[in-house]
Design a protein around this motif. Structure first.
Motif, PDB file in Angstrom:
ATOM      1  N   THR A 299       0.818  -1.217   0.000  1.00 14.78           N
ATOM      2  CA  THR A 299       0.000   0.000   0.000  1.00 14.78           C
ATOM      3  C   THR A 299       0.851   1.266   0.000  1.00 14.78           C
ATOM      4  O   THR A 299       0.324   2.356  -0.195  1.00 14.78           O
ATOM      5  N   ASP A 300       2.159   1.144   0.224  1.00  9.04           N
ATOM      6  CA  ASP A 300       3.065   2.289   0.146  1.00  9.04           C
ATOM      7  C   ASP A 300       3.643   2.480  -1.244  1.00  9.04           C
ATOM      8  O   ASP A 300       4.458   3.370  -1.469  1.00  9.04           O
ATOM      9  N   VAL A 301       3.239   1.639  -2.186  1.00 11.95           N
ATOM     10  CA  VAL A 301       3.657   1.795  -3.585  1.00 11.95           C
ATOM     11  C   VAL A 301       2.594   2.653  -4.264  1.00 11.95           C
ATOM     12  O   VAL A 301       1.454   2.238  -4.422  1.00 11.95           O
ATOM     13  N   ALA A 302       2.978   3.870  -4.634  1.00 15.31           N
ATOM     14  CA  ALA A 302       2.040   4.801  -5.250  1.00 15.31           C
ATOM     15  C   ALA A 302       1.930   4.584  -6.754  1.00 15.31           C
ATOM     16  O   ALA A 302       0.845   4.629  -7.323  1.00 15.31           O
ATOM     17  N   VAL A 303       3.070   4.343  -7.395  1.00 16.40           N
ATOM     18  CA  VAL A 303       3.132   4.210  -8.855  1.00 16.40           C
ATOM     19  C   VAL A 303       4.073   3.064  -9.204  1.00 16.40           C
ATOM     20  O   VAL A 303       5.115   2.901  -8.576  1.00 16.40           O
ATOM     21  N   ALA A 304       3.704   2.302 -10.203  1.00 19.63           N
ATOM     22  CA  ALA A 304       4.589   1.271 -10.746  1.00 19.63           C
ATOM     23  C   ALA A 304       4.320   1.182 -12.239  1.00 19.63           C
ATOM     24  O   ALA A 304       3.169   1.073 -12.657  1.00 19.63           O
ATOM     25  N   PHE A 305       5.390   1.259 -13.025  1.00 25.98           N
ATOM     26  CA  PHE A 305       5.232   1.138 -14.473  1.00 25.98           C
ATOM     27  C   PHE A 305       6.516   0.624 -15.095  1.00 25.98           C
ATOM     28  O   PHE A 305       7.596   0.729 -14.507  1.00 25.98           O
ATOM     29  N   TYR A 306       6.388   0.078 -16.289  1.00 29.18           N
ATOM     30  CA  TYR A 306       7.515  -0.456 -17.048  1.00 29.18           C
ATOM     31  C   TYR A 306       7.727   0.415 -18.273  1.00 29.18           C
ATOM     32  O   TYR A 306       6.763   0.920 -18.858  1.00 29.18           O
ATOM     33  N   ALA A 307       8.971   0.581 -18.684  1.00 36.57           N
ATOM     34  CA  ALA A 307       9.282   1.325 -19.906  1.00 36.57           C
ATOM     35  C   ALA A 307      10.408   0.622 -20.663  1.00 36.57           C
ATOM     36  O   ALA A 307      11.376   0.160 -20.052  1.00 36.57           O
ATOM     37  N   ASP A 308      10.258   0.547 -21.977  1.00 40.17           N
ATOM     38  CA  ASP A 308      11.327  -0.004 -22.809  1.00 40.17           C
ATOM     39  C   ASP A 308      12.542   0.917 -22.813  1.00 40.17           C
ATOM     40  O   ASP A 308      13.675   0.462 -22.772  1.00 40.17           O
ATOM     41  N   LYS A 309      12.257   2.220 -22.860  1.00 41.99           N
ATOM     42  CA  LYS A 309      13.337   3.202 -22.912  1.00 41.99           C
ATOM     43  C   LYS A 309      12.854   4.519 -22.310  1.00 41.99           C
ATOM     44  O   LYS A 309      11.770   4.987 -22.619  1.00 41.99           O
ATOM     45  N   VAL A 310      13.670   5.090 -21.434  1.00 40.91           N
ATOM     46  CA  VAL A 310      13.353   6.370 -20.807  1.00 40.91           C
ATOM     47  C   VAL A 310      14.629   7.211 -20.769  1.00 40.91           C
ATOM     48  O   VAL A 310      15.693   6.709 -20.417  1.00 40.91           O
ATOM     49  N   ALA A 311      14.485   8.468 -21.127  1.00 38.45           N
ATOM     50  CA  ALA A 311      15.592   9.416 -21.008  1.00 38.45           C
ATOM     51  C   ALA A 311      15.082  10.620 -20.231  1.00 38.45           C
ATOM     52  O   ALA A 311      14.010  11.152 -20.511  1.00 38.45           O
ATOM     53  N   TYR A 312      15.842  11.031 -19.228  1.00 37.66           N
ATOM     54  CA  TYR A 312      15.476  12.204 -18.439  1.00 37.66           C
ATOM     55  C   TYR A 312      16.709  12.736 -17.715  1.00 37.66           C
ATOM     56  O   TYR A 312      17.457  11.965 -17.104  1.00 37.66           O
ATOM     57  N   ALA A 313      16.895  14.026 -17.783  1.00 38.96           N
ATOM     58  CA  ALA A 313      17.969  14.724 -17.059  1.00 38.96           C
ATOM     59  C   ALA A 313      19.337  14.069 -17.279  1.00 38.96           C
ATOM     60  O   ALA A 313      20.097  13.866 -16.344  1.00 38.96           O
ATOM     61  N   GLY A 314      19.641  13.735 -18.505  1.00 35.08           N
ATOM     62  CA  GLY A 314      20.939  13.163 -18.833  1.00 35.08           C
ATOM     63  C   GLY A 314      21.078  11.681 -18.527  1.00 35.08           C
ATOM     64  O   GLY A 314      22.132  11.095 -18.768  1.00 35.08           O
ATOM     65  N   ASN A 315      20.047  11.083 -17.995  1.00 37.43           N
ATOM     66  CA  ASN A 315      20.061   9.647 -17.713  1.00 37.43           C
ATOM     67  C   ASN A 315      19.251   8.904 -18.767  1.00 37.43           C
ATOM     68  O   ASN A 315      18.262   9.437 -19.275  1.00 37.43           O
ATOM     69  N   GLN A 316      19.657   7.686 -19.060  1.00 35.10           N
ATOM     70  CA  GLN A 316      18.897   6.840 -19.969  1.00 35.10           C
ATOM     71  C   GLN A 316      18.775   5.456 -19.357  1.00 35.10           C
ATOM     72  O   GLN A 316      19.740   4.922 -18.822  1.00 35.10           O
ATOM     73  N   TRP A 317      17.565   4.924 -19.427  1.00 35.48           N
ATOM     74  CA  TRP A 317      17.309   3.590 -18.920  1.00 35.48           C
ATOM     75  C   TRP A 317      16.633   2.774 -20.008  1.00 35.48           C
ATOM     76  O   TRP A 317      15.826   3.304 -20.773  1.00 35.48           O
ATOM     77  N   GLU A 318      16.914   1.508 -20.070  1.00 35.91           N
ATOM     78  CA  GLU A 318      16.251   0.607 -21.005  1.00 35.91           C
ATOM     79  C   GLU A 318      15.732  -0.601 -20.241  1.00 35.91           C
ATOM     80  O   GLU A 318      16.393  -1.096 -19.333  1.00 35.91           O
ATOM     81  N   HIS A 319      14.550  -1.040 -20.626  1.00 36.75           N
ATOM     82  CA  HIS A 319      13.912  -2.219 -20.016  1.00 36.75           C
ATOM     83  C   HIS A 319      13.931  -2.091 -18.499  1.00 36.75           C
ATOM     84  O   HIS A 319      14.617  -2.828 -17.793  1.00 36.75           O
ATOM     85  N   VAL A 320      13.159  -1.145 -18.015  1.00 39.70           N
ATOM     86  CA  VAL A 320      13.231  -0.803 -16.603  1.00 39.70           C
ATOM     87  C   VAL A 320      11.830  -0.668 -16.001  1.00 39.70           C
ATOM     88  O   VAL A 320      10.899  -0.205 -16.651  1.00 39.70           O
ATOM     89  N   MET A 321      11.725  -1.125 -14.765  1.00 39.45           N
ATOM     90  CA  MET A 321      10.505  -0.955 -13.995  1.00 39.45           C
ATOM     91  C   MET A 321      10.770   0.136 -12.966  1.00 39.45           C
ATOM     92  O   MET A 321      11.772   0.103 -12.253  1.00 39.45           O
ATOM     93  N   PHE A 322       9.874   1.122 -12.936  1.00 41.40           N
ATOM     94  CA  PHE A 322       9.966   2.214 -11.965  1.00 41.40           C
ATOM     95  C   PHE A 322       8.919   1.982 -10.888  1.00 41.40           C
ATOM     96  O   PHE A 322       7.796   1.583 -11.174  1.00 41.40           O
ATOM     97  N   VAL A 323       9.301   2.265  -9.650  1.00 40.81           N
ATOM     98  CA  VAL A 323       8.399   2.174  -8.512  1.00 40.81           C
ATOM     99  C   VAL A 323       8.550   3.463  -7.718  1.00 40.81           C
ATOM    100  O   VAL A 323       9.657   3.822  -7.292  1.00 40.81           O
ATOM    101  N   LEU A 324       7.434   4.170  -7.557  1.00 39.94           N
ATOM    102  CA  LEU A 324       7.409   5.392  -6.759  1.00 39.94           C
ATOM    103  C   LEU A 324       6.724   5.068  -5.441  1.00 39.94           C
ATOM    104  O   LEU A 324       5.578   4.618  -5.421  1.00 39.94           O
ATOM    105  N   LEU A 325       7.436   5.293  -4.356  1.00 42.46           N
ATOM    106  CA  LEU A 325       6.893   5.024  -3.033  1.00 42.46           C
ATOM    107  C   LEU A 325       6.085   6.220  -2.551  1.00 42.46           C
ATOM    108  O   LEU A 325       6.304   7.356  -2.991  1.00 42.46           O
ATOM    109  N   SER A 326       5.171   5.985  -1.648  1.00 39.31           N
ATOM    110  CA  SER A 326       4.247   7.033  -1.203  1.00 39.31           C
ATOM    111  C   SER A 326       4.945   8.210  -0.514  1.00 39.31           C
ATOM    112  O   SER A 326       4.383   9.288  -0.438  1.00 39.31           O
ATOM    113  N   HIS A 327       6.166   8.036  -0.064  1.00 33.94           N
ATOM    114  CA  HIS A 327       6.897   9.158   0.539  1.00 33.94           C
ATOM    115  C   HIS A 327       7.713   9.933  -0.497  1.00 33.94           C
ATOM    116  O   HIS A 327       8.400  10.881  -0.155  1.00 33.94           O
TER     117      HIS A 327
END
Length: 105
Positions: free
Chosen positions: A17-45
């Protein structure tokens, strides 16, 4: 993952219940970072963590989290009060909106 807890190698176990957001992306670029085949998890804090994994694994895990936490947001971006919120660019705002929607303090 158990009924109430999620454990990922990148973070200490957290309540589902403390997991606010969860999603998968094949490719993400943001602020000079690049990720491929990655799952992001945003916690409620507001902490955003990510882990490289296969899409099938991530999607199965997200579905299981959603079963245990129906309020889970399953997308990088969502609209709130007519404003588009990007969970990678604005994790604290996204987490706060999740907590408000779920009635948490």
């Amino acid at each position: 993952m158990t009924r109430n807890w999620l454990s990922m190698g990148i973070h200490d176990p957290v309540r589902v219940t403390d997991v606010a957001v969860a999603f998968y992306a094949d490719k993400v670029a943001y602020a000079g970072n690049q990720w491929e085949h990655v799952m992001f998890v945003l916690l409620s804090h507001g902490q955003l963590v990510h882990q490289q994994c296969k899409e099938e694994y991530a999607m199965d895990l997200i579905q299981e989290i959603k079963k245990r936490n129906p309020g889970l947001i399953c997308a990088r971006c969502f609209k709130a009060d007519g404003k588009l919120v990007d969970c990678i660019k604005e994790p604290k705002l996204a987490a706060r909106l999740y907590c408000e929607a779920m009635g948490a303090r």
